[in-house]
Design an enzyme around this catalytic site. Structure first.
Site: not given
Lengths: 602, 602
Positions: B293, B322, B340, B342, B344, B427, B473
């Site tokens: 992000c 991670r 991911q 991902d 946004h 969420k 997100h």
């Protein structure tokens, strides 16, 4: 770089000395470092920290900046008129130390000669110096005979540079210049430089909104906007489609790895200073990958391979990371994060030639699509220094003969460069010359028997024996970032239709054509063209100007007539128009453009 | 996890105590740690390092291994017959210290209660204990009334686990078990477990040659083979094509970043222990990105955005990292390197509902393609703890009402979970139930006003004012690795046609059909199907068996008749056959399969 023996080299080398001579005369107390010939010119590094700059103050110049270049140039012109002979002498290091007693950088170089750390302008107790009037410099030569042989020259820019490129040492002032045999040649060169400035990919990247750097993310780490990412994706797909024809397969790998992998591969030693290293929470040493080959080897080695399983051709567009000094970063040309279109072929000795041939075809097809001219450099071993290379001499000779035979069957001009091989094997390097006549090394094919040996790679052959295999490293673009920078500068941002982030602007002349423009837009989007329908409150000429600024290859102009006849007027980048075109015909043209990868309609 | 108040919870909780009771009786000197109820059962952690294991030696068991489970189960059965009452008492910490004076792990827990570090089974000077016969344990309950209410149970496995999950503390032995109200329920559960073992994605990954781990690369860092990479690529393209319809745009970012970016975003603090940190050669602090992000925010913030530029929808399939403890890594389910899908969305408040609706559609279309059943969890704030959340209460209420309204318009079953919101916003979490009835949290939609505020994001609105924007997100697969593991286990590796690494095996019955098989192969390859032409010296039944083992969805059997008539016999995975099919008809069927994304022909 020019051959050291040729006239241009001597001309520029002597002009570099003239530069240092002028600077010493102008600014007493200046310390001089080194002044080599480089591609297109020369530079000399100076330390002005204890120099007397009063001559500048008199002319209203406060500090060392671009304005200084004219002052120095004038002094150089004046000194040149002295018609000084340029002569070489071999002197003892003691004499040299005495001559350069006030020049600490020179003293450091002399020390290195004496201790054997370098041997470029002397050996142990003797050094070569060149004299030009009152100026004397450590130098191996060669030079012109006298300053009246210096024709035209120009100082081009000023920049900072660390002594020996080491960021822990003194920051010096580097003055760049160039020299030519005639004013005409200089003018041509300066024109190219001017064009290059306009075509600078950093400037175009901003203008076309392709990529951006963020202070919070860090230098050398470009962020790719939606438009820039289109270019990346299209290029990557192009290379993939070329490779797919030859049964290449994609693989994927993580960016992190344990130290152990790179110890075996040798990268841990070789890239020692360039590795981003990590200590994990469990105190293990990891690194971010600087190369992909060891990972691909791990995939190949997941099982025992029969000779029937070979060749295996893995490709993987992925980012590698090198911890470079921030002073060396430059736009997309030099980044910390390099996207490689990397591939590795695992094959038998008997398959080597065929596999090299395939890669060669891919490289040629890729670069000719952009009208780039390629030359091939056969980067071979130096036969006089066999110890520089791993493995049997006979195998080197065999491989080099194979590569030469392949090159001779091909259309591309090729030449051999002895001593340019990698330590593990000979290479085929593809050299590109762009529209500004600059040379770039792009694609590469490298034959490697070293890594397969280090990792014990083999196949089971027809006799059920373990047979060592050979590995080919190859990249088509090499660094995607650098390739995009070259392509932007080569095309001045006028990318071919298939690669343009926005391919078509729809330009309704007035609000009355808004509805028609949306029909056209919907139809074009069905075919996945990248469209911008400019419904803004602008005049047609404003809309066209915007499209030209954004270097959009095609505009569709929609006026009353077009709306009534259900046609479009095609306007190409640059101005050429085609009227009265039915949309299906236009779509066919655009699809052909995508397929053929021509720059634009003609 | 079950609701703590329900019967199954009590049953399993009391069985966990019975387990510890049995272990204490069998192995004097054993130290007991904790024994919670988990999904599908319970565990208890023991330290056997100073325990008397002579009872095992008598039975010929040398050390603590799977065989011990039967011994303990027998003891549990025997103790259960004691019909012990299970009763709660509140006692002082001094009393507790005395009771557990030989149990160091319990003493540590008591100390934490006293110092206020935990309050789950006591507070400061009082703790709750439960007694079962001679056994007493620190516990908040609830429990059954007596051991005769315990019905059927089974100890399922034994594993290592660090005390408090901290790798610097003692390694304990964790014994897992489960308990049910009836033998039938237990049998059903054990059948599912057995199926799960066969469907274990780690096993399937090897069998189908999809991914591999290398000791040299490190744990938790999968390497994807050509076949596995096909699955990744197809999944990624599928998500991209769903998103493209809604004008999402791809962006690309580096994996490294300066500390500064994650300090502003808050990740530096939040992910402190999970970040892979780097000190560069120039001594700057960097990290490998744990999330995308902040990078996408830097792309959005590269220029001033007008309200006309919104919404902007960036998507990016990229790896995040991670630094997890190696003991917690598991196949693809838990990795160091997470891919991911991902995205946004940067939009105005007024656009929020529309954008959430779009993402919801994409999620539904994606998961129903695989016949996954989805439920929706509205993860809202806990209205009784307003201090846990950033920002105005009224904005939370408004957003939650919006999300609820969207959910109610949709077909999917939904429920609200108060207290499950992120600290920056509510969420929508999509919960998936696979064929083994296991629940997984997959896609997520998160409304975020916190990051836009931290980074000062805005647009210029119609009144030429700076208007704060909102950020969404969202990820469809979430972690591609985890999604592939779920999909493999859900389908037992029988992937749908469009996603199968090898889609079609061509099976010539004998050498006589080799030529015909190559014609068929060439024709199918033109259409980019993924083909294997099995020309090996095998019988038809061997060829079919291989195809079934590799879970290839379609075989084309070519015998004499097929070659003569220029037809194929289609054999589907599982055995169903279709005879006398012309190749163009077959190709049409396969193209339809790719397009519709059905599992296989029916």
């Amino acid at each position: 770089m020019s051959n050291q023996a040729d006239d241009l080299y001597k001309l520029r080398h002597s002009t570099a000395h003239l530069l240092a001579y002028a600077v010493l005369k102008l600014f007493p107390g200046v310390k001089i470092a080194i002044g080599p010939v480089i591609e297109d010119g020369f530079y000399y590094d100076f330390d002005f920290s204890s120099a007397d700059l009063s001559v500048l103050k008199k002319q209203g110049i406060e500090t060392i900046n671009d304005k200084v270049l004219e002052v120095i140039e004038a002094k150089m012109q004046q000194l040149k008129q002295g018609n000084y002979k340029i002569t070489q002498d071999w002197i003892s290091v003691e004499q040299a130390r005495d001559i350069f007693k006030d020049q600490p950088y020179k003293l450091e170089l002399i020390q290195e000669i004496q201790t054997g750390k370098r041997d470029d302008f002397g050996k142990k107790d003797k050094v070569s110096v060149y004299t030009m009037g009152e100026f004397i410099d450590l130098c191996k030569g060669p030079h012109l005979n006298s300053t009246d042989e210096i024709k035209v020259f120009k100082l081009t820019k000023i920049a900072g540079a660390y002594w020996k490129g080491d960021s822990s040492r003194q920051m010096l002032t580097r003055i760049y210049g160039t020299a030519f045999q005639s004013q005409k040649q200089l003018d041509e060169y300066l024109t190219l430089i001017e064009q290059a400035k306009e075509r600078d990919h950093r400037h175009l990247g901003k203008q076309l909104d392709l990529f951006v750097f963020s202070d919070l993310v860090g230098p050398g780490l470009p962020l790719w906007t939606p438009k820039g990412t289109v270019i990346r994706t299209e290029l990557d797909n192009f290379v993939w489609n070329l490779r797919r024809k030859y049964n290449y397969e994609k693989v994927e790998i993580p960016h992190l790895t344990k130290k152990a992998l790179y110890e075996i591969s040798g990268h841990w030693d070789k890239y020692k200073d360039d590795l981003f290293k990590i200590i994990t929470r469990e105190k293990n040493e990891y690194a971010i990958k600087p190369m992909n080959c060891p990972h691909h080897i791990q995939i190949f080695a997941r099982k025992e391979n029969s000779y029937r399983d070979l060749p295996q051709r893995y490709c993987n567009t992925t980012m590698v990371y090198r911890d470079e000094q921030s002073g060396e970063l430059l736009g997309l040309s030099r980044v910390l994060c390099i996207t490689q279109d990397d591939a590795h072929v695992f094959c038998r000795e008997t398959q080597l030639e065929q596999e090299v041939d395939i890669i060669w075809n891919i490289v040629e097809e890729f670069y000719t699509t952009f009208n780039f001219q390629l030359e091939v450099r056969l980067s071979f071993s130096d036969p006089e220094k066999p110890d520089n290379y791993l493995g049997e001499r006979s195998i080197w000779e065999k491989t080099e003969a194979q590569l030469k035979a392949i090159a001779e069957k091909k259309q591309l001009k090729h030449y051999t460069a002895y001593g340019e091989a990698a330590f593990y094997g000979p290479k085929i390097d593809f050299m590109l010359r762009d529209s500004l006549k600059r040379e770039w090394q792009v694609a590469t094919i490298q034959i490697d028997r070293n890594m397969p040996e280090r990792f014990g790679l083999y196949c089971i052959n027809e006799a059920s024996e373990k047979e060592p295999i050979v590995m080919i490293h190859c990249a088509i673009m090499g660094s995607m970032e650098r390739f995009i920078s070259i392509l932007l500068e080569h095309t001045a941002g006028k990318l071919p239709f298939w690669l343009s982030p926005v391919q078509i602007n729809i330009l309704p002349i007035s609000e009355k054509q808004a509805e028609y423009s949306q029909e056209i837009e919907a139809e074009l989007k069905k075919h996945n063209f990248r469209i911008f329908n400019n419904l803004k409150n602008q005049t047609l000429s404003e809309k066209i100007r915007n499209a030209e600024l954004e270097k959009v290859p095609v505009c569709l102009i929609l006026g009353q007539q077009e709306a009534e006849n259900k046609t479009v007027t095609i306007r190409l980048r640059g101005g050429k128009q085609m009227k009265n075109i039915k949309l299906p015909e236009a779509i066919k043209k655009f699809k052909d453009l995508n397929r053929t990868k021509q720059y634009n309609l003609t």
